[in-house]
Design a protein around this motif. Structure first.
Motif, mmCIF file in Angstrom:
data_model
loop_
_atom_site.group_PDB
_atom_site.id
_atom_site.type_symbol
_atom_site.label_atom_id
_atom_site.label_comp_id
_atom_site.label_asym_id
_atom_site.label_seq_id
_atom_site.Cartn_x
_atom_site.Cartn_y
_atom_site.Cartn_z
ATOM 1 N N ASP A 11 46.951 -42.932 -64.057
ATOM 2 C CA ASP A 11 47.523 -41.838 -64.859
ATOM 3 C C ASP A 11 47.275 -42.149 -66.330
ATOM 4 O O ASP A 11 48.168 -42.615 -67.042
ATOM 5 C CB ASP A 11 49.020 -41.676 -64.534
ATOM 6 C CG ASP A 11 49.233 -41.167 -63.112
ATOM 7 O OD1 ASP A 11 48.519 -40.233 -62.700
ATOM 8 O OD2 ASP A 11 50.092 -41.717 -62.406
ATOM 9 N N ASP A 60 44.851 -36.567 -55.845
ATOM 10 C CA ASP A 60 46.267 -36.217 -55.666
ATOM 11 C C ASP A 60 46.605 -34.985 -56.508
ATOM 12 O O ASP A 60 47.226 -35.086 -57.553
ATOM 13 C CB ASP A 60 47.111 -37.437 -56.093
ATOM 14 C CG ASP A 60 48.601 -37.185 -56.037
ATOM 15 O OD1 ASP A 60 49.035 -36.299 -55.280
ATOM 16 O OD2 ASP A 60 49.340 -37.894 -56.754
ATOM 17 N N LEU A 119 59.424 -35.403 -53.207
ATOM 18 C CA LEU A 119 58.929 -36.312 -54.255
ATOM 19 C C LEU A 119 59.833 -37.541 -54.386
ATOM 20 O O LEU A 119 61.071 -37.429 -54.311
ATOM 21 C CB LEU A 119 58.859 -35.573 -55.594
ATOM 22 C CG LEU A 119 57.821 -34.445 -55.671
ATOM 23 C CD1 LEU A 119 58.053 -33.589 -56.914
ATOM 24 C CD2 LEU A 119 56.404 -34.998 -55.641
ATOM 25 N N ILE A 209 50.634 -47.217 -56.320
ATOM 26 C CA ILE A 209 51.269 -47.990 -57.407
ATOM 27 C C ILE A 209 50.561 -47.680 -58.717
ATOM 28 O O ILE A 209 49.347 -47.882 -58.843
ATOM 29 C CB ILE A 209 51.203 -49.506 -57.126
ATOM 30 C CG1 ILE A 209 51.623 -49.819 -55.684
ATOM 31 C CG2 ILE A 209 52.091 -50.269 -58.115
ATOM 32 C CD1 ILE A 209 51.470 -51.267 -55.277
ATOM 33 N N GLY A 210 51.333 -47.175 -59.686
ATOM 34 C CA GLY A 210 50.757 -46.822 -60.976
ATOM 35 C C GLY A 210 51.200 -47.757 -62.073
ATOM 36 O O GLY A 210 50.624 -48.835 -62.285
ATOM 37 N N PRO A 212 53.456 -50.030 -62.630
ATOM 38 C CA PRO A 212 53.627 -51.491 -62.503
ATOM 39 C C PRO A 212 52.300 -52.246 -62.681
ATOM 40 O O PRO A 212 52.289 -53.428 -63.018
ATOM 41 C CB PRO A 212 54.185 -51.663 -61.088
ATOM 42 C CG PRO A 212 54.892 -50.373 -60.817
ATOM 43 C CD PRO A 212 54.034 -49.307 -61.493
HETATM 44 O O1 LIG Z 1 56.412 -38.200 -54.266
HETATM 45 C C1 LIG Z 1 55.514 -38.576 -55.053
HETATM 46 C C2 LIG Z 1 54.224 -38.089 -55.004
HETATM 47 C C3 LIG Z 1 53.286 -38.582 -55.878
HETATM 48 N N1 LIG Z 1 53.600 -39.511 -56.792
HETATM 49 C C4 LIG Z 1 52.518 -40.015 -57.682
HETATM 50 O O2 LIG Z 1 52.358 -41.418 -57.472
HETATM 51 C C5 LIG Z 1 52.163 -42.094 -58.706
HETATM 52 C C6 LIG Z 1 53.263 -43.099 -58.892
HETATM 53 O O3 LIG Z 1 53.117 -43.726 -60.139
HETATM 54 P P1 LIG Z 1 54.112 -44.859 -60.681
HETATM 55 O O4 LIG Z 1 53.625 -45.076 -62.070
HETATM 56 O O5 LIG Z 1 53.917 -46.055 -59.781
HETATM 57 O O6 LIG Z 1 55.509 -44.327 -60.626
HETATM 58 C C7 LIG Z 1 52.095 -41.019 -59.787
HETATM 59 O O7 LIG Z 1 50.739 -40.741 -60.017
HETATM 60 C C8 LIG Z 1 52.773 -39.811 -59.166
HETATM 61 O O8 LIG Z 1 52.190 -38.595 -59.593
HETATM 62 C C9 LIG Z 1 54.877 -39.984 -56.862
HETATM 63 O O9 LIG Z 1 55.217 -40.842 -57.699
HETATM 64 N N2 LIG Z 1 55.802 -39.518 -55.970
#
Ligand SMILES: O=c1ccn([C@@H]2O[C@H](COP(=O)(O)O)[C@@H](O)[C@H]2O)c(=O)[nH]1
Length: 231
Positions: A11, A60, A119, A209-210, A212
């Protein structure tokens, strides 16, 4: 557990920064995810650049629209050659069936198609504000049943629901779980979270995992530590 369960969520608003991280990663260690921000900014060219680096990509974009529109969007994702893509289960059975059917011409080249249930940022209280009077876990179970009926490969849910869902829907129905936080890492806007080893033990197939990883002082070290914690 999948042999490669980690999906790194990219992201970024800066393509160079994203590619600098990708160039340090090993496609044998993880898959990558591109979501709404990066795809809106950089489009199919980014997907091609990632594929050129031999990574499998989860696109996604969480399509949520009428059946005809979603079916065409999912086919467009298949044209890009992505490994996985998704729709919102709350778009309904007919929409999910149309999406699944749109992938039939792609045969074994079709992406895995999964549906977002609730979500991971949402709590029971937030669902109540939407008029959903059951717990997040109950609502996830309802939407998962609809998704399985539509013939999709699996769902996006929280790892907190994974053991219940594996028991209910069987081992082949894939559970893709964001909301993953190593112990001690800030939850940010995520509500239903688990650590990477807990998520795998609960039955998650893929961990998204984003921050972290991407916001860590040393993203490669953060990814390696998570990878090692799953061995
Ligand atoms: O229910 C959901 C669906 C999609 N996401 C996506 O996953 C990553 C999570 O990123 P973090 O930085 O680890 O929180 C992000 O791209 C969301 O769009 C989600 O979190 N939950």
């Amino acid at each position: 557990m999948s042999s490669k369960p980690i999906i790194v969520a990219l992201d970024y608003d800066n393509k160079t920064e994203a590619l600098q991280l990708i160039d340090k990663l090993d496609p044998k260690m993880c898959r990558l995810k591109v979501g709404k921000e990066m795809f809106t900014l950089f489009g199919p060219d980014l997907v091609k650049e990632i594929h050129r680096r031999d990574f499998e990509l989860f696109l996604d974009l969480k399509f949520h629209d009428i059946p005809n529109t979603v079916a065409k969007a999912v086919a467009a994702a298949a044209e890009l050659g992505v490994w996985m893509t998704n729709v919102h289960a709350s778009g309904g059975l007919a929409m999910m069936q149309a999406a699944q059917q749109a992938l039939l011409p792609y045969g074994d080249k079709a992406p895995l198609l999964i549906a977002v249930t609730v979500l991971t940022s949402m709590s029971d209280e937030e669902l109540k504000l939407l008029g959903v009077d059951v717990s997040a876990a109950e609502h996830v179970k309802r939407l998962a049943a609809l998704t399985q009926q539509a013939g999709l490969h699996g769902i996006v849910c929280s790892a907190q629901e994974a053991s219940m869902l594996k028991a209910e829907f069987g081992p082949e129905f894939k559970l893709v779980t964001p909301g993953i936080r190593p112990a001690g890492v800030d939850k940010g806007d995520q509500h239903r979270v688990m650590t990477p080893p807990q998520a795998i033990a609960a039955g998650s197939d893929y961990l998204v995992i984003g921050r972290p990883i991407t916001k860590a002082a040393d993203p490669l070290a953060a990814l390696s530590a998570i990878h090692a914690s799953l061995a």
